[in-house]
Design a protein around this motif. Structure first.
Motif, PDB file in Angstrom:
ATOM      1  N   TYR A   1      -8.673  17.585 -10.840  1.00  0.00           N
ATOM      2  CA  TYR A   1      -8.903  18.926 -10.287  1.00  0.00           C
ATOM      3  C   TYR A   1      -8.819  19.979 -11.391  1.00  0.00           C
ATOM      4  O   TYR A   1      -9.695  20.843 -11.514  1.00  0.00           O
ATOM      5  N   PHE A   2      -7.776  19.901 -12.210  1.00  0.00           N
ATOM      6  CA  PHE A   2      -7.621  20.880 -13.293  1.00  0.00           C
ATOM      7  C   PHE A   2      -8.705  20.700 -14.358  1.00  0.00           C
ATOM      8  O   PHE A   2      -9.137  21.672 -14.989  1.00  0.00           O
ATOM      9  N   TYR A   3      -9.155  19.453 -14.539  1.00  0.00           N
ATOM     10  CA  TYR A   3     -10.246  19.188 -15.479  1.00  0.00           C
ATOM     11  C   TYR A   3     -11.519  19.876 -15.013  1.00  0.00           C
ATOM     12  O   TYR A   3     -12.238  20.517 -15.805  1.00  0.00           O
ATOM     13  N   ARG A   4     -11.820  19.767 -13.714  1.00  0.00           N
ATOM     14  CA  ARG A   4     -13.020  20.406 -13.163  1.00  0.00           C
ATOM     15  C   ARG A   4     -12.880  21.923 -13.143  1.00  0.00           C
ATOM     16  O   ARG A   4     -13.859  22.653 -13.323  1.00  0.00           O
ATOM     17  N   GLN A   5     -11.666  22.389 -12.934  1.00  0.00           N
ATOM     18  CA  GLN A   5     -11.434  23.833 -12.836  1.00  0.00           C
ATOM     19  C   GLN A   5     -11.784  24.555 -14.135  1.00  0.00           C
ATOM     20  O   GLN A   5     -12.199  25.722 -14.131  1.00  0.00           O
ATOM     21  N   LYS A   6     -11.627  23.857 -15.257  1.00  0.00           N
ATOM     22  CA  LYS A   6     -11.953  24.467 -16.550  1.00  0.00           C
ATOM     23  C   LYS A   6     -13.423  24.838 -16.655  1.00  0.00           C
ATOM     24  O   LYS A   6     -13.786  25.837 -17.287  1.00  0.00           O
ATOM     25  N   SER A   7     -14.290  24.022 -16.049  1.00  0.00           N
ATOM     26  CA  SER A   7     -15.734  24.257 -16.149  1.00  0.00           C
ATOM     27  C   SER A   7     -16.301  24.964 -14.917  1.00  0.00           C
ATOM     28  O   SER A   7     -17.315  25.648 -15.004  1.00  0.00           O
ATOM     29  N   GLU A   8     -15.638  24.790 -13.752  1.00  0.00           N
ATOM     30  CA  GLU A   8     -16.183  25.357 -12.516  1.00  0.00           C
ATOM     31  C   GLU A   8     -15.503  26.643 -12.073  1.00  0.00           C
ATOM     32  O   GLU A   8     -16.017  27.342 -11.199  1.00  0.00           O
ATOM     33  N   GLY A   9     -14.319  26.937 -12.620  1.00  0.00           N
ATOM     34  CA  GLY A   9     -13.639  28.179 -12.270  1.00  0.00           C
ATOM     35  C   GLY A   9     -12.921  28.131 -10.936  1.00  0.00           C
ATOM     36  O   GLY A   9     -12.541  27.067 -10.437  1.00  0.00           O
ATOM     37  N   SER A  10     -12.787  29.297 -10.308  1.00  0.00           N
ATOM     38  CA  SER A  10     -11.993  29.425  -9.080  1.00  0.00           C
ATOM     39  C   SER A  10     -12.646  28.778  -7.867  1.00  0.00           C
ATOM     40  O   SER A  10     -11.994  28.590  -6.829  1.00  0.00           O
ATOM     41  N   ASP A  11     -13.938  28.474  -7.959  1.00  0.00           N
ATOM     42  CA  ASP A  11     -14.639  27.860  -6.820  1.00  0.00           C
ATOM     43  C   ASP A  11     -14.481  26.340  -6.772  1.00  0.00           C
ATOM     44  O   ASP A  11     -15.125  25.673  -5.960  1.00  0.00           O
ATOM     45  N   THR A  12     -13.636  25.800  -7.624  1.00  0.00           N
ATOM     46  CA  THR A  12     -13.459  24.359  -7.697  1.00  0.00           C
ATOM     47  C   THR A  12     -12.900  23.794  -6.386  1.00  0.00           C
ATOM     48  O   THR A  12     -11.911  24.302  -5.852  1.00  0.00           O
ATOM     49  N   LYS A  13     -13.543  22.755  -5.864  1.00  0.00           N
ATOM     50  CA  LYS A  13     -13.055  22.087  -4.651  1.00  0.00           C
ATOM     51  C   LYS A  13     -11.945  21.099  -5.028  1.00  0.00           C
ATOM     52  O   LYS A  13     -12.055  20.397  -6.027  1.00  0.00           O
ATOM     53  N   PHE A  14     -10.892  21.070  -4.207  1.00  0.00           N
ATOM     54  CA  PHE A  14      -9.801  20.138  -4.476  1.00  0.00           C
ATOM     55  C   PHE A  14     -10.117  18.745  -3.937  1.00  0.00           C
ATOM     56  O   PHE A  14      -9.649  17.752  -4.458  1.00  0.00           O
ATOM     57  N   TYR A  15     -10.924  18.692  -2.873  1.00  0.00           N
ATOM     58  CA  TYR A  15     -11.272  17.392  -2.301  1.00  0.00           C
ATOM     59  C   TYR A  15     -12.752  17.357  -1.931  1.00  0.00           C
ATOM     60  O   TYR A  15     -13.392  18.385  -1.726  1.00  0.00           O
ATOM     61  N   PHE A  16     -13.315  16.140  -1.850  1.00  0.00           N
ATOM     62  CA  PHE A  16     -14.735  15.944  -1.553  1.00  0.00           C
ATOM     63  C   PHE A  16     -14.967  15.096  -0.306  1.00  0.00           C
ATOM     64  O   PHE A  16     -16.075  15.004   0.187  1.00  0.00           O
ATOM     65  N   ILE A  17     -13.931  14.468   0.190  1.00  0.00           N
ATOM     66  CA  ILE A  17     -14.078  13.542   1.315  1.00  0.00           C
ATOM     67  C   ILE A  17     -14.464  14.310   2.584  1.00  0.00           C
ATOM     68  O   ILE A  17     -13.938  15.385   2.858  1.00  0.00           O
TER      69      ILE A  17
ATOM     70  N   THR B   1       0.819  -1.226   0.000  1.00  0.00           N
ATOM     71  CA  THR B   1       0.000   0.000   0.000  1.00  0.00           C
ATOM     72  C   THR B   1       0.851   1.273   0.000  1.00  0.00           C
ATOM     73  O   THR B   1       0.316   2.375  -0.056  1.00  0.00           O
ATOM     74  N   GLY B   2       2.183   1.111   0.065  1.00  0.00           N
ATOM     75  CA  GLY B   2       3.077   2.271   0.177  1.00  0.00           C
ATOM     76  C   GLY B   2       3.089   3.187  -1.030  1.00  0.00           C
ATOM     77  O   GLY B   2       3.630   4.295  -0.966  1.00  0.00           O
ATOM     78  N   GLY B   3       2.479   2.759  -2.144  1.00  0.00           N
ATOM     79  CA  GLY B   3       2.437   3.610  -3.336  1.00  0.00           C
ATOM     80  C   GLY B   3       1.273   4.582  -3.349  1.00  0.00           C
ATOM     81  O   GLY B   3       0.978   5.202  -4.371  1.00  0.00           O
ATOM     82  N   TRP B   4       0.619   4.765  -2.195  1.00  0.00           N
ATOM     83  CA  TRP B   4      -0.580   5.624  -2.145  1.00  0.00           C
ATOM     84  C   TRP B   4      -0.350   7.064  -2.631  1.00  0.00           C
ATOM     85  O   TRP B   4      -1.275   7.670  -3.186  1.00  0.00           O
ATOM     86  N   PRO B   5       0.864   7.674  -2.462  1.00  0.00           N
ATOM     87  CA  PRO B   5       1.043   9.048  -2.980  1.00  0.00           C
ATOM     88  C   PRO B   5       0.839   9.156  -4.488  1.00  0.00           C
ATOM     89  O   PRO B   5       0.569  10.251  -5.008  1.00  0.00           O
ATOM     90  N   LEU B   6       0.964   8.028  -5.221  1.00  0.00           N
ATOM     91  CA  LEU B   6       0.755   8.065  -6.671  1.00  0.00           C
ATOM     92  C   LEU B   6      -0.663   8.495  -7.028  1.00  0.00           C
ATOM     93  O   LEU B   6      -0.904   8.991  -8.133  1.00  0.00           O
ATOM     94  N   THR B   7      -1.593   8.318  -6.084  1.00  0.00           N
ATOM     95  CA  THR B   7      -2.988   8.695  -6.335  1.00  0.00           C
ATOM     96  C   THR B   7      -3.138  10.201  -6.513  1.00  0.00           C
ATOM     97  O   THR B   7      -4.119  10.671  -7.103  1.00  0.00           O
ATOM     98  N   PHE B   8      -2.175  10.971  -6.015  1.00  0.00           N
ATOM     99  CA  PHE B   8      -2.230  12.426  -6.197  1.00  0.00           C
ATOM    100  C   PHE B   8      -2.176  12.811  -7.673  1.00  0.00           C
ATOM    101  O   PHE B   8      -2.670  13.876  -8.061  1.00  0.00           O
ATOM    102  N   ILE B   9      -1.576  11.962  -8.503  1.00  0.00           N
ATOM    103  CA  ILE B   9      -1.457  12.284  -9.934  1.00  0.00           C
ATOM    104  C   ILE B   9      -2.830  12.364 -10.601  1.00  0.00           C
ATOM    105  O   ILE B   9      -3.181  13.413 -11.173  1.00  0.00           O
ATOM    106  N   PRO B  10      -3.665  11.286 -10.551  1.00  0.00           N
ATOM    107  CA  PRO B  10      -4.998  11.416 -11.164  1.00  0.00           C
ATOM    108  C   PRO B  10      -5.878  12.435 -10.446  1.00  0.00           C
ATOM    109  O   PRO B  10      -6.707  13.088 -11.093  1.00  0.00           O
ATOM    110  N   LEU B  11      -5.708  12.603  -9.125  1.00  0.00           N
ATOM    111  CA  LEU B  11      -6.505  13.594  -8.392  1.00  0.00           C
ATOM    112  C   LEU B  11      -6.195  15.011  -8.874  1.00  0.00           C
ATOM    113  O   LEU B  11      -7.108  15.838  -9.030  1.00  0.00           O
ATOM    114  N   THR B  12      -4.928  15.293  -9.134  1.00  0.00           N
ATOM    115  CA  THR B  12      -4.532  16.617  -9.637  1.00  0.00           C
ATOM    116  C   THR B  12      -5.065  16.845 -11.045  1.00  0.00           C
ATOM    117  O   THR B  12      -5.560  17.928 -11.375  1.00  0.00           O
ATOM    118  N   ILE B  13      -4.977  15.811 -11.877  1.00  0.00           N
ATOM    119  CA  ILE B  13      -5.492  15.916 -13.249  1.00  0.00           C
ATOM    120  C   ILE B  13      -7.001  16.200 -13.223  1.00  0.00           C
ATOM    121  O   ILE B  13      -7.502  17.062 -13.959  1.00  0.00           O
TER     122      ILE B  13
END
Length: 352
Positions: A66-82, A52-64
């Motif tokens: 985030y920027f995908y949502r930012q294009k449609s939602e603007g500056s109010d885009t949430k980085f996390y939902f949990i 399970t030590g590779g968990w930081p790799l999940t930041f890569i798709p999460l960041t992608i």
């Protein structure tokens, strides 16, 4: 990217991608584990940590995302939902995952790949039972047939398990390894439905981002659990010494370690993704159907015996796999026809 807003085609594409991730993890993870132990690795907690030590790799798709949502939602885009509630639930499941990783590593250190993969037989049974009681999974004759065939096929692999005892492993160590593997199977078989239960109980939209966040928290908690074990066992001090004594050389030791973490992370990302897009039962079925593939790879890479029982297991597993997905196809078609009939009835009522 909410579940409800995912089109049918997009869901199928994402499901296929997650199935591929899961396949890489299911087939590659046990091989990397066995390679670590066969060539001189001996740290159980460290090997558990790698799962399970590779968990930081999940930041890569999460960041992608985030920027995908930012294009449609603007500056109010949430980085996390949990939410805190989901975080706690995911963390607790993660601790159980860490314990499961340790049990599996113990078994993997004493058993060949072809035998340790027996883990998948009872795991599917516990996943099916857990899915029925925890998330009220509905069974069809096809899914029941698939579960039975896959379990029987996997159990057949154990008929000659005693003859697979690796050189240098005592009968007692082999027996304990088998018990540890069976316990790991039971535990992870229950973990999968609990992950699905989180999706069912959360009071917010289930998004791809949230699914990845849940998976990341689970793996973080499991890694933290194994880190405590490593500290208690003084594994951190032993890693450099173990690397220098590794049969394949120090550089290749670290290559094995790094790729183990990456491949196991594919497993966890794929598992939670398949549960999100389908069900915990399908995740269990897919894991089980890949058992014969792992068996064959063990034969190829570690010169393990391929008996007639393994050949029969391969046939039964493929039969079970086809049965399950044929049932899913029929259910989807039936639901689609029912929805069309409801739509037509609604249009006729409105016309009248």
């Amino acid at each position: 990217m909410e579940e409800g807003k995912l089109g049918t085609n997009m869901k199928r594409i994402l499901l296929l991608i997650n199935c591929l991730f899961l396949s890489v993890g299911v087939c590659g993870g046990p091989l990397m584990m066995r390679l670590y132990f066969v060539e001189g690795g001996a740290r159980l907690w460290f090997n558990s940590w790698l799962q399970t030590g590779g968990w930081p790799l999940t930041f890569i798709p999460l960041t992608i995302l985030y920027f995908y949502r930012q294009k449609s939602e603007g500056s109010d885009t949430k980085f996390y939902f949990i939410t805190p509630r989901i975080f706690v639930a995911s963390f607790l499941i993660g601790v159980l995952t860490g314990l499961d990783a340790y049990l599996y590593s113990w078994g993997g250190s004493k058993l060949p790949v072809s035998t340790s993969s027996l883990l998948l037989a009872p795991q599917l049974a516990f996943t099916a039972i857990g899915a029925y009681f925890i998330v009220k999974q509905k069974f069809t004759s096809y899914s029941i047939n698939a579960v039975v065939l896959l379990i029987v096929g996997a159990v057949l692999l154990g008929i000659r398990a005693n003859g697979d005892r690796p050189e240098g492993v005592t009968s007692k160590e082999y027996a304990i390894g088998f018990i540890m593997t069976a316990l790991a199977a039971a535990l992870y078989g229950v973990i999968l439905p609990f992950i699905e239960l989180i999706y069912v109980k959360v009071k917010q939209a289930i998004t791809v981002t949230l699914v990845l966040e849940i998976q990341m928290v689970m793996c973080f908690a499991a890694t933290a659990f194994c880190t405590i074990g490593m500290i208690a066992n003084k594994d951190f001090q032993a890693i450099s010494r173990e690397a220098k004594q590794y049969n394949l050389g120090e550089a290749r030791y670290y290559i094995v370690v790094i790729w183990s973490a990456i491949i196991w992370q594919c497993f966890f990302v794929g598992a939670v993704g398949v549960i999100y897009l389908s069900s915990s039962l399908m995740s269990g079925v897919l894991i089980a159907v890949l058992l014969p593939v792992t068996e064959v790879l063990g034969v190829i890479f570690f010169n393990e015996k391929f008996s007639g029982e393994k050949g029969l297991s391969l046939f039964l597993s493929l039969w079970g796999f086809v049965s399950y997905f044929y049932g899913e196809f029929k259910q989807t078609k039936k639901l689609k026809n029912k929805n069309q009939e409801n739509e037509m009835a609604k249009m006729q009522n409105e016309h009248v």
